[in-house]
Write a protein that holds these residues in place. Structure first.
Motif, PDB file in Angstrom:
ATOM      1  N   ILE A 213       0.835  -1.195   0.000  1.00 17.13           N
ATOM      2  CA  ILE A 213       0.000   0.000   0.000  1.00 17.13           C
ATOM      3  C   ILE A 213       0.873   1.249   0.000  1.00 17.13           C
ATOM      4  N   GLU A 214       1.960   1.207   0.786  1.00 16.97           N
ATOM      5  CA  GLU A 214       2.862   2.356   0.812  1.00 16.97           C
ATOM      6  C   GLU A 214       3.521   2.554  -0.553  1.00 16.97           C
ATOM      7  N   ALA A 215       3.968   1.442  -1.144  1.00 17.28           N
ATOM      8  CA  ALA A 215       4.567   1.531  -2.474  1.00 17.28           C
ATOM      9  C   ALA A 215       3.560   2.092  -3.469  1.00 17.28           C
ATOM     10  N   GLY A 216       2.321   1.684  -3.327  1.00 16.70           N
ATOM     11  CA  GLY A 216       1.265   2.156  -4.224  1.00 16.70           C
ATOM     12  C   GLY A 216       1.072   3.659  -4.137  1.00 16.70           C
ATOM     13  N   SER A 217       1.127   4.178  -2.920  1.00 23.52           N
ATOM     14  CA  SER A 217       0.890   5.614  -2.787  1.00 23.52           C
ATOM     15  C   SER A 217       2.029   6.414  -3.421  1.00 23.52           C
ATOM     16  N   ILE A 218       3.224   5.827  -3.437  1.00 24.77           N
ATOM     17  CA  ILE A 218       4.327   6.490  -4.138  1.00 24.77           C
ATOM     18  C   ILE A 218       4.091   6.427  -5.650  1.00 24.77           C
ATOM     19  N   ASP A 219       3.536   5.292  -6.090  1.00 21.17           N
ATOM     20  CA  ASP A 219       3.292   5.118  -7.519  1.00 21.17           C
ATOM     21  C   ASP A 219       2.076   5.888  -8.023  1.00 21.17           C
ATOM     22  N   GLY A 220       1.477   6.684  -7.160  1.00 27.17           N
ATOM     23  CA  GLY A 220       0.431   7.571  -7.656  1.00 27.17           C
ATOM     24  C   GLY A 220      -0.991   7.113  -7.405  1.00 27.17           C
ATOM     25  N   ILE A 221      -1.168   6.206  -6.443  1.00 23.43           N
ATOM     26  CA  ILE A 221      -2.542   5.848  -6.095  1.00 23.43           C
ATOM     27  C   ILE A 221      -3.108   6.941  -5.205  1.00 23.43           C
ATOM     28  N   LYS A 222      -4.243   7.525  -5.644  1.00 23.75           N
ATOM     29  CA  LYS A 222      -4.690   8.758  -4.999  1.00 23.75           C
ATOM     30  C   LYS A 222      -5.686   8.513  -3.873  1.00 23.75           C
ATOM     31  N   ASN A 223      -6.611   7.585  -4.057  1.00 23.35           N
ATOM     32  CA  ASN A 223      -7.626   7.444  -3.016  1.00 23.35           C
ATOM     33  C   ASN A 223      -7.889   5.985  -2.674  1.00 23.35           C
ATOM     34  N   ARG A 224      -8.785   5.814  -1.703  1.00 24.42           N
ATOM     35  CA  ARG A 224      -9.058   4.478  -1.196  1.00 24.42           C
ATOM     36  C   ARG A 224      -9.657   3.565  -2.247  1.00 24.42           C
ATOM     37  N   TRP A 225     -10.396   4.141  -3.195  1.00 23.06           N
ATOM     38  CA  TRP A 225     -11.042   3.304  -4.208  1.00 23.06           C
ATOM     39  C   TRP A 225      -9.994   2.704  -5.129  1.00 23.06           C
ATOM     40  N   GLN A 226      -8.997   3.541  -5.509  1.00 20.10           N
ATOM     41  CA  GLN A 226      -7.919   3.018  -6.353  1.00 20.10           C
ATOM     42  C   GLN A 226      -7.109   1.973  -5.591  1.00 20.10           C
ATOM     43  N   GLU A 227      -6.862   2.287  -4.325  1.00 23.82           N
ATOM     44  CA  GLU A 227      -6.122   1.339  -3.492  1.00 23.82           C
ATOM     45  C   GLU A 227      -6.860   0.005  -3.435  1.00 23.82           C
ATOM     46  N   LEU A 228      -8.205   0.074  -3.276  1.00 26.06           N
ATOM     47  CA  LEU A 228      -9.023  -1.137  -3.209  1.00 26.06           C
ATOM     48  C   LEU A 228      -8.879  -1.948  -4.498  1.00 26.06           C
ATOM     49  N   TRP A 229      -8.984  -1.278  -5.641  1.00 22.38           N
ATOM     50  CA  TRP A 229      -9.024  -1.979  -6.915  1.00 22.38           C
ATOM     51  C   TRP A 229      -7.645  -2.499  -7.330  1.00 22.38           C
ATOM     52  N   PHE A 230      -6.613  -1.671  -7.107  1.00 23.33           N
ATOM     53  CA  PHE A 230      -5.294  -2.047  -7.636  1.00 23.33           C
ATOM     54  C   PHE A 230      -4.435  -2.836  -6.647  1.00 23.33           C
TER      55      PHE A 230
END
Lengths: 318, 291
Positions: A213-230
């Motif tokens: 999840i932390e790596a994802g936020s660096i890669d440009g995941i903006k919100n919880r919905w994107q985090e959920l899906w990706f």
């Protein structure tokens, strides 16, 4: 599975590949003798009450058998009668598919959605909410308490409430009216459906790797919905697949709730399902061959739906 | 010497969701929480309602003057009938305890080789078990009835207990959980000369206690709520759930007693779940299907 060691253990020098494969297998079987012994009690019962009955049921579906006379081979006659000549089966099939199409996906999404929201609560509240959502599915089959909610007289809670507030003047026969009965069964079925998969999802969410999840936020995941899906959904894929199997299988097997609420048989077969049809022919009319054909159709539907959904779920987040 | 357990990470917030969305989601959770809980709360309340409150119009949800009358009625009513209530409770207990304990033992014994070794047939057997999760027990109901009558088990508790021992979900979950046991642990025991049975009993079993509780929580309610199906017809062998059905059929005069039995039926599995919840969640973390 006892092994006769003596005569087979002679070393084989034959160049034939097939033979050497067999001897190697045989040696491995002997080596794992203890494993077979450990598995034997379970597997004997499993084959006796699950595997062989499925095969036997398929064979029996080509026979006429009434438990008294010797079975008579009738070819595809049971199936042609079932699929072409049995109007009640068509009602049962329609109802079963409707239950499956509605309660299956809805309960599956509900299991995940609530697990996802609950996962963000503090541990104590999380444990409590897990209990609240899971309790109905293990509450000792007491779904008949819904009878009083939908009871047809003025003492029913729904009737009482609607009459007091003035929506209706006379009590409505919720459980014998074909218009309402399917909806009511779906509601109760959903109430019971947050079971094993719900727990699997809660557990799955707790083991999602947070570095991802932390790596994802660096890669440009903006919100919880994107985090959920990706991130969340793909890393939970094994649990998602397990949960799907649980929900699909139970959504095709609706019977007990329908019988408890609508009776057996229900008014004009309004709440008739494949399973109640199976019970009708298997335990009341004793047409075992015909009942086996019904069971085989049910088996095909459940297995087919499961394998199809497994294929689709493999694509989540890809 | 304990199994590497899965770290349970509490859900700390990483990304923000808008306040409105969060609020709506929790509202949804609260609303559906009520939908889930109300029938059970109602059932609890009903068991303590005096007769006049059970038949009040408009119907009232909560109890005003709680009383234990329903429970006393239950025991006096069932004490006088020719099959006392304790008999139904005893039958349910026998079925549930033997069925659950036997299932845990048999499923664990079968899960251990499947989880830790590759041998001829291991893959095929596990695939069959996974496939069997994909259809329900009703599919096999007809041949099962014939097998039971052939074995002469109709109208015995064995007809309920024995098939339940090979419940495939239990084997599946147990096998997935046992895969976490480090191989080194088993190797060490083997070097010390322990037999497979000894390894299974003294090393594997104590390490999978969370999975025992999970198998229990899945198996117990099924058997506890069993009404005996088509297999049991002697009154003195019937279960508590069956007795409840008879009381409910008895009509409104028995409503209070029915509510008391319903409470009895639901309290036991729910209490078990409260006790074992964290173990169950820990086991479920390994429940995934890999292919």
């Amino acid at each position: 599975m006892q092994v006769e060691a003596a005569d087979r253990s002679v070393p084989v020098h034959s160049p034939a590949v097939k033979e050497s494969v067999w001897t190697r297998n045989w040696r491995e079987i002997k080596k794992s003798k203890h494993h077979y012994i450990l598995m034997a009690p379970y597997m004997i019962l499993f084959f006796m009450f699950t595997v062989i009955p499925v095969v036997f049921s398929m064979i029996l579906s080509f026979f006429y058998f009434n438990m008294l006379e010797f079975p008579r081979f009738v070819g595809l006659q049971n199936y042609s009668r079932l699929l072409l000549g049995d109007d009640v089966f068509m009602i049962a099939l329609k109802n079963t598919l409707m239950f499956a199409v509605i309660t299956g996906p809805v309960s599956y999404i509900a299991c995940f959605l609530f697990a996802w929201i609950i996962n963000e609560l503090s541990p104590k509240i999380r444990a409590f909410m897990t209990l609240v959502f899971y309790a109905p599915s293990i509450a000792g089959n007491v779904y008949f308490i819904w009878l009083i909610f939908f009871s047809g007289d003025a003492y029913g809670y729904l009737n009482g409430f609607l009459m007091k507030t003035g929506f209706i003047l006379e009590p409505v026969q919720w459980l014998t009216n074909e218009q309402y009965i399917l909806t009511i069964i779906i509601i109760v079925q959903l109430w019971l459906s947050l079971g094993t998969s719900f727990l699997a999802f809660i557990a799955g969410l707790q083991t999602v790797d947070h570095t991802l999840i932390e790596a994802g936020s660096i890669d440009g995941i903006k919100n919880r919905w994107q985090e959920l899906w990706f991130i969340t959904l793909p890393s939970m894929r094994p649990q998602l697949m397990f949960g799907a199997v649980m929900q699909i299988t139970s959504s095709f097997a609706v019977a007990d709730v329908a019988i408890a609420l609508a009776g057996f048989p229900s008014v004009n077969y309004a709440a008739h399902t494949i399973v109640t049809h199976l019970m009708d022919y298997g335990t009341i009319r004793f047409e075992m061959g015909y009942a086996s054909a019904i069971a085989t159709v049910l088996f095909g539907l459940m297995l087919g739906a499961n394998l199809l959904i497994q294929k689709l779920l493999r694509k989540v987040g890809e | 010497m304990s199994v590497k357990t899965i770290r349970l990470i509490s859900g700390t917030k990483k990304l923000n969701r808008s306040f409105t969305v969060s609020f709506l989601l929790f509202l949804l959770l609260a609303a559906f929480g009520c939908f889930m809980a109300l029938p059970l709360i109602y059932a609890v309340n009903n068991a303590f309602k005096p007769l006049d409150e059970l038949f009040i119009f408009p119907p009232r949800f909560l109890v005003n003057n709680p009383t234990m009358d329903n429970f006393f009625d239950l025991f006096s009513l069932m004490g006088n009938s020719w099959v006392p209530l304790s008999r139904y409770i005893m039958n349910t207990l026998i079925i549930t305890v033997v069925g659950t304990a036997g299932h845990i033992l048999l499923a664990s014994a079968a899960a251990y080789p499947l989880a830790k070794y590759r041998f001829p047939g291991s893959k095929v057997l596990f695939t069959i078990v996974v496939l069997s999760l994909m259809f329900s027990a009703q599919v096999t109901a007809i041949p099962n009835y014939m097998v039971m009558s052939w074995l002469g088990w109709i109208n015995t508790h064995a007809s309920i207990i024995v098939p339940s021992l090979s419940f495939s979900l239990g084997l599946f979950l147990m096998k997935q959980f046992m895969e976490q046991i480090p191989d080194a642990l088993l190797e060490a025991a083997k070097i010390d000369g322990a037999s497979e049975y000894r390894i299974f009993w003294t090393i594997v079993m104590p390490n999978v206690k969370p999975a025992w509780l999970t198998l229990m929580i899945l198996q117990f309610p099924m058997l506890w709520g069993s009404d005996g199906g088509n297999f049991i017809y002697s009154e003195n062998l019937k279960t508590l759930h069956y007795a409840l059905g008879q009381i409910v059929l008895g009509g409104i005069a028995r409503a209070g007693v029915g509510a008391a039995v319903a409470l009895l039926l639901m309290v036991v599995p729910i209490t078990l779940f409260i006790i074992s919840q964290s173990s169950v969640i820990q086991t479920m973390a390994t429940s995934g299907m890999k292919e």
